[in-house]
Design a protein around this motif. Structure first.
Motif, PDB file in Angstrom:
ATOM      1  N   LEU A  94     -53.952   0.002  30.277  1.00 47.78           N
ATOM      2  CA  LEU A  94     -53.361   1.354  29.989  1.00 47.78           C
ATOM      3  C   LEU A  94     -53.233   2.107  31.496  1.00 47.78           C
ATOM      4  CD1 LEU A  94     -56.009   2.891  27.434  1.00 47.78           C
ATOM      5  CD2 LEU A  94     -53.734   1.940  27.069  1.00 47.78           C
ATOM      6  N   LYS A  95     -52.049   1.412  32.217  1.00 48.84           N
ATOM      7  CA  LYS A  95     -51.742   1.910  33.473  1.00 48.84           C
ATOM      8  C   LYS A  95     -50.134   2.197  33.560  1.00 48.84           C
ATOM      9  CE  LYS A  95     -55.285  -0.856  35.583  1.00 48.84           C
ATOM     10  NZ  LYS A  95     -55.565  -1.901  36.806  1.00 48.84           N
ATOM     11  N   ALA A  96     -49.803   3.275  34.023  1.00 44.95           N
ATOM     12  CA  ALA A  96     -48.343   3.625  34.330  1.00 44.95           C
ATOM     13  C   ALA A  96     -47.480   2.471  34.937  1.00 44.95           C
ATOM     14  CB  ALA A  96     -48.208   4.823  34.929  1.00 44.95           C
ATOM     15  N   ALA A  97     -48.315   1.850  35.654  1.00 43.81           N
ATOM     16  CA  ALA A  97     -47.670   0.642  36.384  1.00 43.81           C
ATOM     17  C   ALA A  97     -47.451  -0.421  35.342  1.00 43.81           C
ATOM     18  CB  ALA A  97     -48.412  -0.227  37.595  1.00 43.81           C
ATOM     19  N   LYS A  98     -47.847  -0.647  34.370  1.00 45.04           N
ATOM     20  CA  LYS A  98     -47.682  -1.544  33.367  1.00 45.04           C
ATOM     21  C   LYS A  98     -46.688  -1.030  32.317  1.00 45.04           C
ATOM     22  CE  LYS A  98     -50.393  -4.725  35.225  1.00 45.04           C
ATOM     23  NZ  LYS A  98     -49.876  -6.053  35.797  1.00 45.04           N
ATOM     24  N   SER A  99     -45.946  -0.168  32.414  1.00 45.04           N
ATOM     25  CA  SER A  99     -45.219   0.658  31.255  1.00 45.04           C
ATOM     26  C   SER A  99     -44.102  -0.491  30.669  1.00 45.04           C
ATOM     27  CB  SER A  99     -44.472   1.750  31.628  1.00 45.04           C
ATOM     28  OG  SER A  99     -43.714   1.775  32.890  1.00 45.04           O
ATOM     29  N   GLY A 100     -43.654  -1.040  31.621  1.00 46.52           N
ATOM     30  CA  GLY A 100     -42.457  -2.349  31.037  1.00 46.52           C
ATOM     31  C   GLY A 100     -43.046  -3.257  30.429  1.00 46.52           C
ATOM     32  N   TRP A 102     -45.584  -2.730  28.258  1.00 44.80           N
ATOM     33  CA  TRP A 102     -45.632  -1.801  26.877  1.00 44.80           C
ATOM     34  C   TRP A 102     -44.333  -1.740  26.241  1.00 44.80           C
ATOM     35  CZ3 TRP A 102     -49.664  -0.290  24.116  1.00 44.80           C
ATOM     36  CH2 TRP A 102     -50.893  -0.329  24.605  1.00 44.80           C
ATOM     37  N   ILE A 103     -43.276  -1.361  27.049  1.00 43.65           N
ATOM     38  CA  ILE A 103     -42.125  -1.248  26.357  1.00 43.65           C
ATOM     39  C   ILE A 103     -41.327  -2.445  25.465  1.00 43.65           C
ATOM     40  CG2 ILE A 103     -39.677  -0.822  26.790  1.00 43.65           C
ATOM     41  CD1 ILE A 103     -40.537   1.176  28.934  1.00 43.65           C
ATOM     42  N   HIS A 105     -43.390  -5.166  24.659  1.00 48.80           N
ATOM     43  CA  HIS A 105     -44.311  -5.284  23.158  1.00 48.80           C
ATOM     44  C   HIS A 105     -44.044  -4.344  22.146  1.00 48.80           C
ATOM     45  CE1 HIS A 105     -46.317  -7.815  26.310  1.00 48.80           C
ATOM     46  NE2 HIS A 105     -46.857  -8.637  24.925  1.00 48.80           N
TER      47      HIS A 105
END
Length: 129
Positions: A94-100, A102-103, A105
């Motif tokens: 749950l990190k902003a750096a991992k937003s890609g 999340w998008i 998935h």
């Protein structure tokens, strides 16, 4: 770590959750989908689209060459959707750096959900011109 992250990590380490999230399930599901698409396409050339859909992409079992049974596409997609949802809820950071991540998935889950809605609600017909 926040209490939410600790709780997610604890759930992800549970033996049942580790079994449900095992990569072999993902790879096996993708291999089955590959086989269904390949053999379903070959079957379609002789029997037509609707017969191939009933044979390979339903809830039942598909028979490869009339000998080898494999599950139809819908149960495999349900299992992969469940696994993807559990991964997103309990494993993905749950990190902003991992937003890609999340998008990508969420997009895959949206495609699976859209396919299910289409399968349930679509009305197939044809128009003679």
């Amino acid at each position: 770590m926040t209490p939410l992250q600790l709780r997610r990590a604890k759930i992800a380490r549970h033996p049942v959750m580790r079994l449900l999230l095992h990569p072999v399930i993902t790879l096996g599901g993708l291999a089955i989908l590959f086989a269904l698409i390949f053999f379903g396409t070959l079957y379609q050339t002789e029997h037509g689209l609707h017969e191939a859909q009933k044979e390979f992409f339903s809830y039942g079992f598909a028979w490869i060459g009339g000998i080898i049974p494999i599950p139809g596409a819908l149960p495999v997609l349900w299992i992969l959707s469940l696994q993807l949802t559990l991964t997103m809820l309990f494993v993905m950071p749950l990190k902003a750096a991992k937003s890609g991540l999340w998008i990508v998935h969420v997009g895959m889950l949206a495609l699976m959900l859209g396919g299910f809605i289409t399968e349930q609600m679509a009305v197939e017909s044809h128009l003679t011109l």
